[in-house]
Scaffold this active site. Structure first.
Site, PDB file in Angstrom:
ATOM      1  N   ALA A   1       8.137 -25.575 -55.285  1.00  0.00           N
ATOM      2  CA  ALA A   1       8.577 -24.897 -54.337  1.00  0.00           C
ATOM      3  C   ALA A   1       9.499 -23.699 -54.773  1.00  0.00           C
ATOM      4  CB  ALA A   1       8.877 -25.392 -53.489  1.00  0.00           C
TER       5      ALA A   1
ATOM      6  N   ARG B   1      10.417 -27.349 -47.050  1.00  0.00           N
ATOM      7  CA  ARG B   1      10.641 -28.138 -47.101  1.00  0.00           C
ATOM      8  C   ARG B   1      12.041 -28.304 -46.023  1.00  0.00           C
ATOM      9  NH1 ARG B   1       7.175 -30.262 -50.143  1.00  0.00           N
ATOM     10  NH2 ARG B   1       6.348 -32.524 -49.155  1.00  0.00           N
TER      11      ARG B   1
ATOM     12  N   HIS C   1      -2.038 -29.890 -56.412  1.00  0.00           N
ATOM     13  CA  HIS C   1      -2.644 -29.550 -54.938  1.00  0.00           C
ATOM     14  C   HIS C   1      -3.117 -28.511 -54.062  1.00  0.00           C
ATOM     15  CE1 HIS C   1       1.862 -31.394 -54.208  1.00  0.00           C
ATOM     16  NE2 HIS C   1       1.817 -32.599 -54.881  1.00  0.00           N
TER      17      HIS C   1
END
Length: 225
Positions: free
Chosen positions: A5, A17, A100
């Site tokens: 990220a 997060r 992902h």
């Protein structure tokens, strides 16, 4: 190459997060799990709708462009990414392994029909299959889902074969992806990190650079061009 990220935050995409990220507004296990989606898919799109629209508008930053250039120069074999935003591809990287999933498409869980992102955005706020009426599911890995088998197997094979695995913008805490650098080290390769702040594998890295992904990778690309 392994990216997380922290590579995309420089394109204005929040780290989900972080205390100020999107997860602070939505409980990921409430909105972002496969169980929640199956129970109430329309409610899950309260989270996924704005997220997909935001990611669709994002643009590749200096880190994405540098990695594409390093691949063009033959110095990066592949980019294994935890990100779902397609920014590596849009920057010009060709060998991208999306462990992902991706926002590129959404699929109908009832009949299997696949919709491109552009059409999904037109069908918001709750995109439904135009064939059977079921609510679409974004083709990203939700909490509680297994990673795509072919992608993760390819990622581990690359990790075992590479002489140097560089992890950029990842906290290296989410397994099995966080185990990729250890595969490289076990196979006799080297492992380095570019990330702001600590990661779960700092002690295993031959080199750790605590700095901006964009600035660091752009400098590397310029030096090696």
């Amino acid at each position: 190459m392994l990216t997380g990220a922290g590579v995309s935050t420089e394109s204005g995409i929040p780290d989900f997060r972080s205390p100020t990220g999107l997860w602070s507004q939505f409980d990921p296990y409430d909105y972002g799990s496969i169980e929640s989606f199956r129970e109430d898919p329309a409610r899950s799109w309260e989270f996924y709708g704005p997220r997909l629209a935001m990611l669709a508008d994002a643009r590749p930053n200096a880190a994405h462009l540098a990695l594409a250039e390093l691949e063009r120069l033959g110095l990066v074999e592949a980019v294994v990414t935890q990100n779902i935003d397609r920014l590596h591809e849009r920057a010009g990287s060709r060998a991208v392994v999306e462990v992902h999933g991706s926002i590129r498409t959404s699929s109908c869980p009832a009949c299997g029909r696949v919709y491109a992102l552009e059409r999904v955005l037109e069908l918001l706020p709750v995109p439904r299959c135009e064939g059977c009426g079921a609510v679409l599911k974004p083709d990203v890995v939700m909490f509680g889902e297994l990673l795509p088998e072919a992608a993760i197997e390819h990622a581990f094979a690359l990790a075992r074969e590479t002489r140097l695995l560089l992890a950029v913008g990842s906290t290296l805490e989410v397994y099995p992806v966080a185990g990729l650098p250890l595969e490289t080290v076990a196979a006799g390769g080297a492992f380095a990190i570019v990330n702001r702040g600590e990661t779960g594998l700092d002690g295993h890295a031959a080199l750790k650079v605590d700095a901006s992904a964009g600035e660091t990778l752009a400098a590397v690309a310029e030096a090696l061009a």
